[in-house]
Design an enzyme around this catalytic site. Structure first.
Site, PDB file in Angstrom:
ATOM      1  N   SER A   1     -47.602  11.518 -17.551  1.00 48.88           N
ATOM      2  CA  SER A   1     -48.578  12.414 -18.163  1.00 48.88           C
ATOM      3  C   SER A   1     -48.287  13.882 -17.932  1.00 48.88           C
ATOM      4  O   SER A   1     -48.970  14.734 -18.477  1.00 48.88           O
ATOM      5  CB  SER A   1     -49.978  12.095 -17.637  1.00 48.88           C
ATOM      6  OG  SER A   1     -49.980  12.194 -16.234  1.00 48.88           O
TER       7      SER A   1
ATOM      8  N   HIS B   1     -52.450  16.567 -12.168  1.00 54.99           N
ATOM      9  CA  HIS B   1     -52.608  17.191 -13.472  1.00 54.99           C
ATOM     10  C   HIS B   1     -52.834  18.677 -13.313  1.00 54.99           C
ATOM     11  O   HIS B   1     -52.957  19.186 -12.204  1.00 54.99           O
ATOM     12  CB  HIS B   1     -53.776  16.558 -14.235  1.00 54.99           C
ATOM     13  CG  HIS B   1     -53.432  15.225 -14.839  1.00 54.99           C
ATOM     14  ND1 HIS B   1     -54.387  14.325 -15.282  1.00 54.99           N
ATOM     15  CD2 HIS B   1     -52.241  14.633 -15.093  1.00 54.99           C
ATOM     16  CE1 HIS B   1     -53.790  13.260 -15.767  1.00 54.99           C
ATOM     17  NE2 HIS B   1     -52.487  13.416 -15.656  1.00 54.99           N
TER      18      HIS B   1
ATOM     19  N   ASP C   1     -59.202  15.124 -18.879  1.00 53.12           N
ATOM     20  CA  ASP C   1     -59.261  13.982 -17.975  1.00 53.12           C
ATOM     21  C   ASP C   1     -60.634  13.362 -17.827  1.00 53.12           C
ATOM     22  O   ASP C   1     -60.823  12.543 -16.939  1.00 53.12           O
ATOM     23  CB  ASP C   1     -58.782  14.424 -16.582  1.00 53.12           C
ATOM     24  CG  ASP C   1     -57.283  14.631 -16.549  1.00 53.12           C
ATOM     25  OD1 ASP C   1     -56.804  15.206 -15.573  1.00 53.12           O
ATOM     26  OD2 ASP C   1     -56.613  14.196 -17.499  1.00 53.12           O
TER      27      ASP C   1
END
Lengths: 172, 180
Positions: free
Chosen positions: B57, B96, B123
């Site tokens: 990701s 992230h 998210d």
């Protein structure tokens, strides 16, 4: 004389040590690099302004951005992550930062950009109180468009140093 | 056949003292690894100073199998930083980038929203049910360094535990049958 395992052990230790030294040297070369970046952003128009059901204000904007990031690329640069964020202060929050648009640049050839962009991510303000006037008054006086360039460097087994961040603030 | 006889001989000829000294050296190795790990936790200020990237990701920045070094400081969390956080109910930390920050005027508490570079949406799908924002106590650290490919060892050992048992078995055999 020495068993195979002993030789393998010595070999792996030496290889690990040398690789670590090379990584540190590669990262060290970045301290000498000073990028000079030019960038400009302005709001072209406000596409839409509405109040969500939760009470928060949502804005959709079209921005005009132009930037030249060629000087941030060195031999050791893996990628440059550029984003435009709105930073402002409201009555309830001392600081709000909302990222509107981002882009990944992987090589020098693509480092010069001129574009008209609409915000990728919804620009939603928390606790949008009373009327639309709240948002409008916040914008012209306390809005800043920030270009923050995050440079990621990589040698073959190298270390990433995202500390080096060039910040350009344009007051809009 | 000769090799099996040799192995049985070497096991029979073990003396107590020899076995004890080997056990002590094994204990030393394990505890020094533990010391290094706890020391890293203190230096970096993070509960988990080294994490492995498990998904794609964050490509093209971090690929699956990279390991990340984390550091946590009292500096405020700002947009653009790459953070590692734990969601209540999920044991695996997620790496992230922060895309939204709202910091309260009075308490200084902060609401954070993250998104993976390679993901389309933010998210909120990954957070706990009904949770819209991350807070400071969810965040374990900021990524300050990385090493590519080294994390594959951990990924393989987690996904195919048979290899982990094989490795430990082989190591154990090696320790028992070695003459020094």
């Amino acid at each position: 004389m020495h068993s195979v395992l002993y030789r393998l052990n010595t070999l792996i230790t030496l290889a690990g040590f040398l690789l670590a030294v090379m990584c540190s040297l590669a990262s060290f070369t970045d301290t000498f690099h000073v990028p000079s970046v030019t960038a400009h952003a302005e709001v072209l128009k406000v596409n839409r302004f509405r109040k969500q059901l939760t009470g928060n204000d949502e804005v959709s904007l079209t921005l005009n951005v132009s930037m030249n990031l060629r000087s941030t690329f060195t031999w050791n640069t893996k990628q440059v992550f550029v984003f435009v964020a709105a930073e402002y202060e409201t009555a309830k929050n001392s600081l709000n930062q909302v990222s509107l648009w981002d882009h990944i640049i992987q090589d020098k050839g693509h480092a010069k950009l001129e574009a008209q962009i609409t915000n990728k991510y919804p620009f939603i303000d928390q606790f949008g109180k009373s009327a639309n006037t709240n948002m409008y008054s916040a914008k012209p006086y306390m809005w800043e468009a920030i270009f923050v360039v995050r440079r990621s460097n990589l040698f073959s087994t190298g270390i990433l140093c995202p500390r080096q961040v060039k910040q350009l603030k344009t007051r809009w | 056949m000769g090799w099996i006889g040799e192995t049985i001989d070497s096991i029979k000829s073990l003396q107590i003292r020899h076995v004890l000294s080997q056990a002590v050296s094994l204990g030393m190795i394990v505890t020094s690894a533990l010391i290094i790990w706890k020391g890293l936790m203190c230096i970096t200020g993070s509960e988990s100073p080294v994490v492995v990237v498990l998904s794609g990701s964050m490509e093209p920045g971090f690929k699956r199998g990279d390991i990340l070094f984390l550091h946590m400081s009292k500096d405020p969390i700002r947009v653009g930083e790459i953070v590692v956080f734990n969601v209540d109910g999920r044991e695996i930390p997620i790496v992230h980038r922060v895309i939204k920050v709202h910091e309260r005027q009075d308490t200084g508490e902060v609401d954070v929203l993250t998104k993976g570079d390679n993901n389309f949406g933010d998210d909120r799908l990954l957070y706990a049910h009904g949770q819209l924002w991350l807070h400071r106590h969810h965040i374990m650290g900021r990524a300050v360094g990385f090493l590519p490919y080294v994390g594959w060892v951990t990924i393989i050992m987690t996904e195919k535990p048979i290899i982990k048992y094989l490795l430990i078995g082989a190591l154990g055999l090696l320790v028992v049958t070695s003459k020094d």
